[in-house]
Design an enzyme around this catalytic site. Structure first.
Site, PDB file in Angstrom:
ATOM      1  N   ALA A 266      -7.193  15.198  19.742  1.00  5.94           N
ATOM      2  CA  ALA A 266      -8.563  14.743  19.574  1.00  5.94           C
ATOM      3  C   ALA A 266      -8.794  14.313  18.132  1.00  5.94           C
ATOM      4  O   ALA A 266      -7.999  14.624  17.249  1.00  5.94           O
ATOM      5  CB  ALA A 266      -9.538  15.856  19.938  1.00  5.94           C
ATOM      6  N   GLU A 302     -12.610  19.982  16.073  1.00  5.87           N
ATOM      7  CA  GLU A 302     -13.123  18.650  15.706  1.00  5.87           C
ATOM      8  C   GLU A 302     -14.570  18.756  15.218  1.00  5.87           C
ATOM      9  O   GLU A 302     -14.972  18.083  14.272  1.00  5.87           O
ATOM     10  CB  GLU A 302     -13.014  17.665  16.877  1.00  5.87           C
ATOM     11  CG  GLU A 302     -11.619  17.527  17.484  1.00  5.87           C
ATOM     12  CD  GLU A 302     -10.475  17.298  16.504  1.00  5.87           C
ATOM     13  OE1 GLU A 302     -10.730  16.827  15.373  1.00  5.87           O
ATOM     14  OE2 GLU A 302      -9.322  17.606  16.848  1.00  5.87           O
TER      15      GLU A 302
HETATM   16  N1  BES Z   1      -7.634  14.655  12.613  1.00  2.00           N
HETATM   17  C1  BES Z   1      -6.831  15.151  13.668  1.00  2.00           C
HETATM   18  C2  BES Z   1      -6.385  14.092  14.616  1.00  2.00           C
HETATM   19  C3  BES Z   1      -5.300  13.173  14.113  1.00  2.00           C
HETATM   20  C4  BES Z   1      -4.030  13.632  13.956  1.00  2.00           C
HETATM   21  C5  BES Z   1      -5.519  11.878  13.840  1.00  2.00           C
HETATM   22  C6  BES Z   1      -3.028  12.767  13.512  1.00  2.00           C
HETATM   23  C7  BES Z   1      -4.538  11.028  13.392  1.00  2.00           C
HETATM   24  C8  BES Z   1      -3.278  11.466  13.233  1.00  2.00           C
HETATM   25  C9  BES Z   1      -7.573  16.210  14.471  1.00  2.00           C
HETATM   26  O1  BES Z   1      -8.583  16.856  13.794  1.00  2.00           O
HETATM   27  C10 BES Z   1      -6.577  17.248  14.851  1.00  2.00           C
HETATM   28  O2  BES Z   1      -6.112  17.921  13.989  1.00  2.00           O
HETATM   29  N2  BES Z   1      -6.248  17.362  16.121  1.00  2.00           N
HETATM   30  C11 BES Z   1      -5.231  18.241  16.620  1.00  2.00           C
HETATM   31  C12 BES Z   1      -5.785  19.400  17.373  1.00  2.00           C
HETATM   32  C13 BES Z   1      -6.311  20.530  16.561  1.00  2.00           C
HETATM   33  C14 BES Z   1      -6.909  21.598  17.435  1.00  2.00           C
HETATM   34  C15 BES Z   1      -5.289  21.130  15.641  1.00  2.00           C
HETATM   35  C16 BES Z   1      -4.408  17.405  17.587  1.00  2.00           C
HETATM   36  O3  BES Z   1      -4.818  16.300  17.912  1.00  2.00           O
HETATM   37  O4  BES Z   1      -3.348  17.875  18.002  1.00  2.00           O
HETATM   38 ZN    ZN Z   2      -7.956  18.395  12.520  1.00  2.00          ZN
END
Ligand code: BES
Ligand code: ZN
Length: 861
Positions: A266, A302
């Site tokens: 996400a 998020e």
């Molecule tokens: N900002 C990230 C999403 C992201 C990751 C965008 C890599 C672009 C490149 C988001 O906040 C995130 O960290 N998502 C994780 C899940 C979270 C619960 C650790 C994910 O997408 O796995």
């Molecule tokens: Zn994140």
């Protein structure tokens, strides 16, 4: 695609951008293959620098026009973007480009998923939308106008608050027009746009200062019934961030959109979070308890980024852990509060050991704050995230809860609206606590997992712990300085009473002694309670001591850890000498399993055993060569031994943990189901599947259905259920992902590659969808004995598919290359097989920058 010479970006080369942007106006004329993007941007010289180079990022953009103060301007194509001659004074930029969302299979920038438009801009995807300084330290206020035909895209969303939505009858055919304005300055990576035929699950939230926020989860028609749980999780997250961190939401609307094609889980775009549908859609019939828990955590994560990431963002991508480590830490606190603190802690340590330790102990090892990269997408790693969160946890442990809260208040107050660095973060803690944190900062700079060795001494009523630390060489770091390691310790007496409650020993030197006086009898230490630091512990402790701690430790983490160490020792002895499973371990655990004062979720974790890849890593650390078949056999033998020696209690354990009444995904009910399921898995080893078949037939929720299917497949009795499962769920993508995964998970080691290969020929193997690709290939890579089967068939199959996916979706390909990161652990035969595949991938005529970097780092070339 890969440049002739891959370019490396260094943290030390950071320079600010020469221009400041106050406002950005974007107009999108949506079209599946020819979307027009018009940007109007006000630039003014940045007084902090004299470099006025006017460079804007841009990738795969078709230029239509570019104007400075109303006059057409010549653009020079330079690496990764354009340059133009502009006045050394404020000016207006106006440009129009054309992009093709339908051709965008990389799922970065503006793309289409299931007929809807959506965006993913982090980290460097905005440059695929229009020319722009696509760097997080350039923050601006965005106004977005979206035009599209009303029939296909009745809903059109962007960041901030919706100002306007109507048909524009001055144009023919009359498009729908929607205008969004985001009052908060933000970097381009937080930009988002969604348009399509969507329906909303709506609700509202009143903030602590009494402002009403409209909440919506947007999904494709047909998925409305899968939104309620996510909405509750969102409201809980909003309340929690107010109560625990004093953080209030800052817009009139908050939207979440579910999309089927998404590289990650996400994304926290300001006011418009975009989710992989697997991480937000939930219903009892289609989602497991594990899915519910993950969805609650990721919605929180998020949402929490709104303050830790969005209001305060990163100066550059080297500072990624500033927002991700902190936000993972915050979502872990949230889950601990919503559910069980010890259970969450154990789950996080399992994830750390399962994903971060192998990374930190192999060729991909890098600091929590890396110093260079070729492709930033390759640094959204377990180290930046999970170790990054551990570093925050240690800081909190060292300064204490009150000082932590005070420092966070100062951080929000001082840096709101800024793009910050780890230095800013550390300075806040230094100033608010008066502590010198220069040595602590090494946690951000030194890679590798420190090893802490414990030696005990007892003399004349003084008990002394001699602690020492060391850290093996990692890529680019041959020698390391001692770090600050908070070691939480408690002491027990022979009866199991706690005689010294948990205290924090600060290990700052290579070797240090800590004494406890006044102990007439020799106490038993419980070391590294709560896993107070991300280290490996070397402690000369016999099985009797471990069994004692398993029975008596007052720290729930270390009590679990004692059982884990017994299991580890038992498995190692079987692997090395064919020894029978340790009977004391089996007996000790047996009495805990039936202890109804213990949380069922905790007991389930007690029942678990180290994974096969963890065992391979431990053998490698001990200087031995792991044999995947021997590890597999030993793991199965331990499970068989559990089934045999607990045969008399398993039926009761299963029966006592059935949950009556309508399904609820709460932690208590989920814990009971997980314990019953563990009992079922073991029982099925003895009685062959009758009980599992009954459960499958009666199951009215996915948790029970899938666990029954698992048990049946494990017993080679699952063909019928598997076929029925497919027929029942063929129209539900997320459930069919499970159907694919299950077959790979439960294949015998020698059949895993064939099974995965067969599944890739299935009509539903939509390999361009990352979830579906991972459901087969990701699971293949995670099946230790199957992936490392000596035929090498799985290595070849994975490499074939990585080569095929790379031109389509570099990001998902590159992430999956890490399956090969442990190659140096294994014997010469397997090493050669893997090297052959790595060379084959590296030798492709065109390879994405993402995959090229991963493969070369893994090969160590
Ligand atoms: N900002 C990230 C999403 C992201 C990751 C965008 C890599 C672009 C490149 C988001 O906040 C995130 O960290 N998502 C994780 C899940 C979270 C619960 C650790 C994910 O997408 O796995
Ligand atoms: Zn994140």
């Amino acid at each position: 695609m890969q440049d002739a010479a891959p370019k490396t970006i260094y943290l030390k080369d950071y320079t600010p951008f020469g221009w400041i942007i106050d406002d950005v106006h974007l107009t999108f004329r949506l079209h599946p293959t020819a979307t027009r993007v018009i940007s109007r941007i006000r630039f003014r010289p940045n007084p902090e620098t004299t470099d006025r180079t006017f460079f804007l990022h841009g990738e795969a953009l078709k230029p239509i026009s570019a104007k400075v103060d109303g006059h057409e301007v010549a653009l020079r194509n330079v690496d990764g973007g354009i340059e133009a001659d502009v006045p050394n004074a404020p000016f207006n930029w106006e440009a129009e480009v054309e992009i093709n969302p339908e051709a965008n299979t990389a799922l970065e920038g503006l793309y289409m998923s299931g007929g809807m438009y959506c965006t993913q801009c982090e980290a460097e995807g905005f440059r695929k939308i229009t020319w722009y300084p696509d760097r997080p330290d350039v923050m601006a206020k965005f106004t977005v106008r979206i035009e599209s035909d009303a029939e296909h895209t009745p809903v059109m969303l962007s960041n901030g608050d919706g100002l306007f939505y109507e048909q524009d009858s001055t144009q023919t055919p009359a498009p729908n027009v929607s205008i969004y304005q985001d009052p908060w300055p933000k970097p381009a990576y937080l930009f988002a746009l969604v348009a399509g035929d969507l329906v909303a699950h709506e609700d509202s939230f009143t903030t602590m200062s009494g402002r009403k926020v409209d909440l919506a989860i947007w999904v494709r028609p047909g998925d409305e019934h899968k939104c309620a749980f996510g909405m509750e999780a969102l409201k809980k997250s909003m309340t929690w961030d107010e109560e625990v961190y004093g953080r209030e939401y800052d817009l009139d609307e908050f939207n979440i959109v579910a999309v089927d094609d998404f590289n990650m889980g996400a994304m926290e775009n300001k006011g418009l979070n975009i989710f992989n549908s697997s991480c937000v859609l939930a219903s009892p019939e289609t989602s497991t308890d594990g899915n519910f828990e993950r969805i609650e955590a990721i919605i929180a994560h998020e949402y929490f980024h709104n303050w830790t990431g969005n209001r305060i963002t990163c100066r550059d991508w080297f500072q990624l852990c500033l927002k991700e480590g902190l936000t993972v830490f915050r979502d872990a606190q949230f889950t601990a509060d919503m559910r069980s603190e010890p259970v969450k802690r154990i789950e996080d340590v399992l994830a750390l050991r399962g994903r971060q330790f192998p990374e930190d102990q192999g060729p991909l090892s890098h600091p929590v704050r890396p110093e260079s990269f070729q492709e930033i997408n390759n640094f959204y790693t377990a180290t930046v995230y999970e170790k990054g969160a551990e570093v925050i946890g240690m800081l909190k442990t060292l300064v204490g809860d009150t000082a932590y809260a005070k420092a966070l208040d100062l951080y929000f107050e001082r840096h709101d609206g800024q793009a910050c660095t780890i230095e800013d973060w550390i300075a806040v803690f230094e100033e608010s606590t008066g502590r010198d944190l220069s040595q602590f900062k090494l946690w951000y700079a030194q890679s590798g997992t420190p090893k802490v060795t414990v030696r005990e001494e007892y003399k004349d009523d003084v008990f002394t712990l001699h602690l020492s630390q060391s850290s093996a060489a990692t890529p680019g770091q041959d020698s390391k300085a001692p770090q600050v390691i908070p070691v939480a310790v408690g002491l027990l007496n022979d009866n199991g009473d706690e005689v010294v409650p948990t205290q924090i020993l600060e290990l700052t030197e290579a070797e240090q002694a800590f004494s406890f006086t006044g102990h007439a009898t020799r106490p038993v230490p419980s070391v590294l309670r709560g896993f107070s630091a991300p280290v490996t512990l070397e402690q000369n402790v016999d099985d009797a001591r471990r069994a004692f701690l398993l029975a008596h430790d007052t720290d729930p983490f270390n009590r679990w850890e004692a059982g884990r160490m017994l299991a580890r020792g038992s498995l190692m002895a079987t692997i090395r000498d064919g020894a029978a499973p340790n009977a004391d371990y089996l007996d000790g655990l047996k009495s805990l399993l039936t202890d109804d004062t213990l949380d069922p979720a905790y007991r389930t974790l007690m029942l678990g055993q180290p994974s096969q890849s963890e065992l391979a890593g431990l053998l490698h650390q001990a200087g031995e060569t792991p044999d995947p078949d021997a590890i597999h056999t030993a793991s199965e033998a331990l499970r068989d031994a559990k089934a045999q020696s607990w045969a008399d209690i398993l039926p009761d354990l299963y029966a006592a943990n059935q949950v009556d009444g309508p399904f609820s995904p709460d932690a208590e009910a989920a814990g009971k189901r997980s314990l019953a399921n563990s009992a079922l898995m073991l029982l099925t080893r003895i009685e062959g599947g009758a009980l599992a078949a009954t459960q499958y037939a009666k199951a009215d929720n996915m948790t029970l259905q899938l666990s029954a299917l698992s048990a049946l497949l494990d017993a080679d009795a699952g063909d019928e259920a598997l076929a029925a499962f497919y027929d029942q769920w063929r129209d539900d993508r997320l459930v069919i992902d499970k159907w694919f995964s299950m077959q790979v998970i439960h294949a015998k080691p020698e059949a895993v590659a064939d099974t995965a290969h067969r599944l890739t020929n299935h009509i539903d193997f939509d390999w361009k969808n990352p979830n579906r690709f991972r459901a087969v290939m990701g699971v293949l890579a995670g099946h230790h004995a199957g992936f490392h089967n000596k035929s090498g068939a799985a290595y070849t199959l994975l490499a074939d598919w990585l080569i095929k996916l790379d031109p389509v979706n570099p990001q998902t390909t590159a992430r999956m290359c890490s399956a090969f990161q442990t190659w140096k652990r294994y014997d010469a035969h397997r090493q050669t097989l893997i090297q052959t595949q790595l060379e084959r991938i590296a030798g492709q005529a065109t390879l994405s920058r993402d995959t090229a970097e991963m493969i070369s780092r893994i090969r160590g070339v």
